[in-house]
Write an enzyme that holds these catalytic residues in place. Sequence first.
Site, PDB file in Angstrom:
ATOM      1  CG  HIS A 176      47.486  -1.260 -16.751  1.00  0.00           C
ATOM      2  ND1 HIS A 176      47.857  -2.533 -17.080  1.00  0.00           N
ATOM      3  CD2 HIS A 176      46.876  -0.741 -17.852  1.00  0.00           C
ATOM      4  CE1 HIS A 176      47.478  -2.788 -18.333  1.00  0.00           C
ATOM      5  NE2 HIS A 176      46.881  -1.722 -18.821  1.00  0.00           N
ATOM      6  CB  ALA A 208      44.909   6.318 -20.898  1.00  0.00           C
ATOM      7  CG  MET A 209      51.682   5.012 -20.801  1.00  0.00           C
ATOM      8  SD  MET A 209      51.645   3.267 -21.269  1.00  0.00           S
ATOM      9  CE  MET A 209      52.722   2.563 -20.031  1.00  0.00           C
ATOM     10  CD  GLU A 210      49.998   0.547 -18.609  1.00  0.00           C
ATOM     11  OE1 GLU A 210      50.564  -0.524 -18.901  1.00  0.00           O
ATOM     12  OE2 GLU A 210      49.294   1.178 -19.409  1.00  0.00           O
ATOM     13  CG  ASN A 211      53.325   6.711 -17.904  1.00  0.00           C
ATOM     14  OD1 ASN A 211      53.947   5.984 -18.654  1.00  0.00           O
ATOM     15  ND2 ASN A 211      52.560   7.702 -18.343  1.00  0.00           N
ATOM     16  CG  HIS A 218      42.374  -0.350 -19.106  1.00  0.00           C
ATOM     17  ND1 HIS A 218      42.017  -1.497 -19.784  1.00  0.00           N
ATOM     18  CD2 HIS A 218      43.694  -0.160 -19.401  1.00  0.00           C
ATOM     19  CE1 HIS A 218      43.063  -1.977 -20.446  1.00  0.00           C
ATOM     20  NE2 HIS A 218      44.096  -1.173 -20.230  1.00  0.00           N
ATOM     21  CD  GLU A 219      45.330   3.286 -18.940  1.00  0.00           C
ATOM     22  OE1 GLU A 219      46.464   2.854 -18.664  1.00  0.00           O
ATOM     23  OE2 GLU A 219      44.741   2.973 -19.987  1.00  0.00           O
ATOM     24  CD  GLU A 268      52.702  -0.525 -22.481  1.00  0.00           C
ATOM     25  OE1 GLU A 268      52.648  -1.700 -22.124  1.00  0.00           O
ATOM     26  OE2 GLU A 268      51.804   0.282 -22.266  1.00  0.00           O
TER      27      GLU A 268
END
Length: 886
Positions: free
Chosen positions: A325, A286-289, A321-322, A151
Amino acid sequence: MCKMHGTREAEGGGVDITNGREILPGNVIPRHYDLTLEPDFEKLTYDGTVVIDLDVVENTKSITLNTLEIDVHSTKVLSGSQTISSSPELSHNEDKQTTTVAFGTEIPKGNKAQLEMKFTGQLNDKMAGFYRSTYKNSDGSQGILATTQMEPTDARRAFPCFDEPALKAEFTITLIADKKHTCLSNMDVASETEISATKKAVKFNKSPNMSTYLVAFIVGELNYIETDKFRLPIRVYAPPNQDIEHGRFSLELAARTLEFYEKTFDSKFPLPKMDMVAIPDFSAGAMENWGLITYRVVDLLFDPATSGASTKERVAEVVQHELAHQWFGNLVTMDFWDGLWLNEGFATWMSWYSCNKFYPEWKVWESYVTDTLQGALSLDSLRSSHPIEVPVKRADEVNQIFDAISYSKGSCVIRMISKYLGEDVFMEGIRQYLKKHAYGNTQTGDLWNALSKASGKDVAKIMDIWTKYVGYPVVTVTENESDKTIHVKQNRLLRTADVKPEEDTTLYPVFLGLRTKDGIDENLVLSKREDVFKVQDFDFFKLNADHTSIYRTSYTPARLEKLGRAAKDGLLSVEDRAGMIADAGALAASGYQKTSGVLNLLKGFDSESEFVVWNEILTRLSAIQGAWIFEDQSVRDGLEAFQRDLASEKAHKYGWEFKDSDDHIQQQFKAMLFGSAGLPGDKKVIAAAQDMFAKFAAGDKTAIHPNIRGSVFSIVVKYGGKKEYDIILETYRNSKNSDERNTALRVLGRARDPELIKKTLSLPFSGEVKEQDIYMPISGLRSHPEGIEALFNWMTENWDELTRRLPPGLGMLGTVVSICTSSFSSLEGLERVQKFFAEKSTKGFDQTLAQSCDAIRAKAAWLDRDRQDVKDWVQSYSVKTIKSEL
């Protein structure tokens, strides 16, 4: 998904312009990717093969897809069982980040096609695409992890793809790796086969329909812990240099949160597992993959023995939060990046909402007012802000909108509408929205429609203005006691205090939220320029009860004084008191009130007992100190003395011993008071900090409580010298705890000695500091004039190296530019910044730079207005203080 693409021109051999956006031509639509990747940790490259199944929706002789820094070796186009071309003509457009595959035979509309590409990519060190992350093993050797960050637009760096959110497809991923390595992807493992004595191929099950930016895969040595407290397996992974047990808090929280979200959304988490991985090099938090969330180490791993209460809260919010998502963003995705707020605004709001359900004693809605709301109002008071729904034209513009508008203001809009509709009705609308659009793409209007259906109200009519226009209003209140009415008027607020008539044409539906002794009237809405409202009790009233709406309120000095008394009498909530202080501080900075009035207001809160309110008092005083940082030493000393006077008595009263009986908020309150008294010179606190630090330096690593580690380090650096600096630098180099290392790195910039400033500025490029952390050592330099000056000079002298290490399109460069420029407070400083960038390309960070320049302009105007006012106030305060001491 087809709707947006159906409006495009076919062919064109490149990028199509639709709604002003540069997007791929709509002649083909991807349905499935079969992707095989084999990383090589010696060469730091990877080999890949991708086979993409396509629907041909227009007669076509070419296919254009996204690629970036990928070397394509061979390409085949098939249709049905027929090979259309085994060596089609390829053309690359670096600027547009596309590759066009042209072939002689036309494939008719309605047919299926297959595109096969073999390619090589770099396991880059830019924290984007398929990249390498490194860590130090216990024996001093370097470990490597191959991981991803797609992203917003970096899947194209990892493999050739149709890299737009609306072009969802299914993915079947295979990773070829050393047998000792763990292989992870969004889905669970379908099969594992031996390829050679040392290699294996791990194939994952086919994913649901999803956007490319959510694809993830990881190869490396990882340890994990697992929980069975959710109906599906949940694991936390970390490299071997981390204590995997520190993932226990996040693991247990994830199990509770997924269960809570399934129930709240009435929607099952659709993937077969949830993995959360601590990544040593990571550009975001962080990233919500989908099914494979990646985190900075400090945002996933938590050790209660070495980290404080605020770190625990941060970890909880990031995890929740993640996980939000997984539904909002992953299951239902915005159709293009101008709808980013749909993802980020909701996930931000949802993390506060769920945090409040799980940890009511944290009182997060109180801190929301001083954290999320103020972050949004601060950025949105600049001319260079942007609407929540911001038009995005090109890939290199996307990173710049991951900011306080998309996240914080977006979540404030969600909070405002949830309060307006009522939480139950709001959640019913969310459930309908998720059901209707599962696995698809949406625009903001789809959310408003679902909420309108659930509530019976025209939500779009009320909310569109808040998302489509930049800025927010200040509501000016004047009183007419004779007929018991208040006159309220709305105008655009700009921090630079120079609103032009043409910039003040938007009229917002302002939820006035009138608080009186009888309660809160939520029905009053100011939807025109000005209006008059009845107030029965003139003795006490306040607008924007609990600060759930997005505006500032400007009262008369007399009313502010009455509100100050009302606060002491317990008539105002914590949110009201904190928000009132925030409004007063921001309005002084914007020319609506005198700064001396704010300083008097702060002084009047000396009997305040709540952490959140004190946090805002000290934040607003800090903002004044920041604007006055280059002013006369006597004025700066006077402001420091005022801060000391505000904080010292309470700091001494509460102390800096932390007991098990201290609750979450008490811990943070004590910590804040300790630092706020010590940094401006409280002798007792400084002595305590120096004593703790001496024990720490002598080997007692428990001598400094984690809650005050940052303050102790900061105080000894400010009032010490090279010796203290070197001990803290060694702590950064040798500590095994990420939280402690980050704290050490952040405080080094507080040292004012020219040699130590030079040493701090040598760190970003020394090889000792990861590129994800370049901003940390330099950010502390903003605490003193010498540091601000040195920062700017360092940036200008090292510009080429900075842009090499931090490519402009990836976001981190904008952060560094902001740190190095925004602390100036004069038009001369602004001129220096503008002059340096006049000849430079600012593509990728132009918006951040404009915001920095606006911030300087605002401070310069504030100083012009109130320089003498603050000087007079400080002199008067100092005289009174001396007299009272005599």
